[in-house]
Design a protein around this motif. Structure first.
Motif, short mmCIF file in Angstrom:
data_model
loop_
_atom_site.label_atom_id
_atom_site.label_comp_id
_atom_site.label_asym_id
_atom_site.label_seq_id
_atom_site.Cartn_x
_atom_site.Cartn_y
_atom_site.Cartn_z
N GLU A 110 -2.85 0.64 -4.18
CA GLU A 110 -2.51 -0.66 -3.61
C GLU A 110 -2.19 -1.63 -4.73
OE1 GLU A 110 -4.39 -3.68 -0.29
OE2 GLU A 110 -5.74 -2.36 -1.39
N LEU A 111 -1.13 -2.42 -4.54
CA LEU A 111 -0.75 -3.44 -5.50
C LEU A 111 -0.68 -4.79 -4.81
CD1 LEU A 111 2.16 -1.56 -7.30
CD2 LEU A 111 -0.13 -1.99 -8.21
N PHE A 112 -0.95 -5.85 -5.56
CA PHE A 112 -0.95 -7.21 -5.03
C PHE A 112 0.12 -8.02 -5.76
CE2 PHE A 112 -5.20 -5.57 -4.35
CZ PHE A 112 -5.39 -5.87 -3.01
N PHE A 113 0.88 -8.84 -4.99
CA PHE A 113 1.96 -9.61 -5.58
C PHE A 113 1.98 -11.04 -5.04
CE2 PHE A 113 3.47 -5.25 -5.82
CZ PHE A 113 3.84 -5.17 -7.15
N CYS A 114 2.37 -11.96 -5.93
CA CYS A 114 2.68 -13.33 -5.51
C CYS A 114 4.05 -13.30 -4.83
CB CYS A 114 2.70 -14.27 -6.72
SG CYS A 114 3.98 -13.89 -7.93
N GLY A 115 4.47 -14.39 -4.26
CA GLY A 115 5.76 -14.43 -3.58
C GLY A 115 6.93 -14.13 -4.51
N ARG A 174 0.84 -1.21 0.00
CA ARG A 174 0.00 0.00 0.00
C ARG A 174 0.86 1.25 0.00
NH1 ARG A 174 -4.28 -2.00 4.57
NH2 ARG A 174 -5.21 -3.63 3.29
N SER A 175 0.44 2.19 -0.80
CA SER A 175 1.11 3.48 -0.91
C SER A 175 0.03 4.56 -0.91
CB SER A 175 1.92 3.51 -2.21
OG SER A 175 2.01 4.77 -2.75
N THR A 176 0.44 5.81 -0.82
CA THR A 176 -0.54 6.90 -0.86
C THR A 176 -1.20 6.99 -2.23
OG1 THR A 176 1.22 8.44 -1.41
CG2 THR A 176 0.62 8.26 0.92
N SER A 177 -0.58 6.39 -3.26
CA SER A 177 -1.16 6.45 -4.59
C SER A 177 -1.95 5.20 -4.98
CB SER A 177 -0.05 6.70 -5.63
OG SER A 177 0.91 5.67 -5.58
N ALA A 236 6.16 1.71 -0.92
CA ALA A 236 5.02 1.37 -0.04
C ALA A 236 5.26 1.83 1.39
CB ALA A 236 4.78 -0.13 -0.06
N TYR A 237 4.18 2.28 2.03
CA TYR A 237 4.26 2.57 3.46
C TYR A 237 3.90 1.33 4.28
CZ TYR A 237 -0.85 3.23 3.46
OH TYR A 237 -2.21 3.06 3.34
N GLU A 238 3.31 0.31 3.62
CA GLU A 238 2.90 -0.90 4.32
C GLU A 238 2.89 -2.07 3.33
OE1 GLU A 238 -0.58 -1.97 7.40
OE2 GLU A 238 -1.29 -1.17 5.49
N ILE A 239 3.48 -3.19 3.73
CA ILE A 239 3.40 -4.42 2.96
C ILE A 239 2.91 -5.50 3.92
CG2 ILE A 239 4.65 -6.18 1.65
CD1 ILE A 239 6.65 -3.99 0.87
#
Length: 65
Positions: free
Chosen positions: A26-31, A21-24, A45-48
């Motif tokens: 949210e992105l989703f990723f596999c491992g 998650r970023s201020t712009s 990102a500010y949070e993963i």
């Protein structure tokens, strides 16, 4: 997100295991793609968070003596 919700990685068709998650947005990723892009994600990102992770709930009840 519920325990059984399936989210697709934004880079491939695999199931996403991480949300960045970023201020712009949210992105989703596999491992695989989280590891591949980790240097850039750490800056962006500010949070993963790890998706669908089950954590043990502590027992907060006090014992009766």
């Amino acid at each position: 997100m519920t325990d059984f919700e399936w989210v697709k990685c934004d880079s491939c068709s695999a199931q996403a295991l991480y949300s960045a998650r970023s201020t712009s947005g949210e992105l989703f990723f596999c491992g695989h793609h989280k590891r591949k892009f980790s240097a850039g994600l750490d800056k962006w990102a500010y949070e993963i968070i790890e998706l669908n992770k089950r954590e043990e709930v502590p027992n907060l009840q006090t014992e009766e003596v």
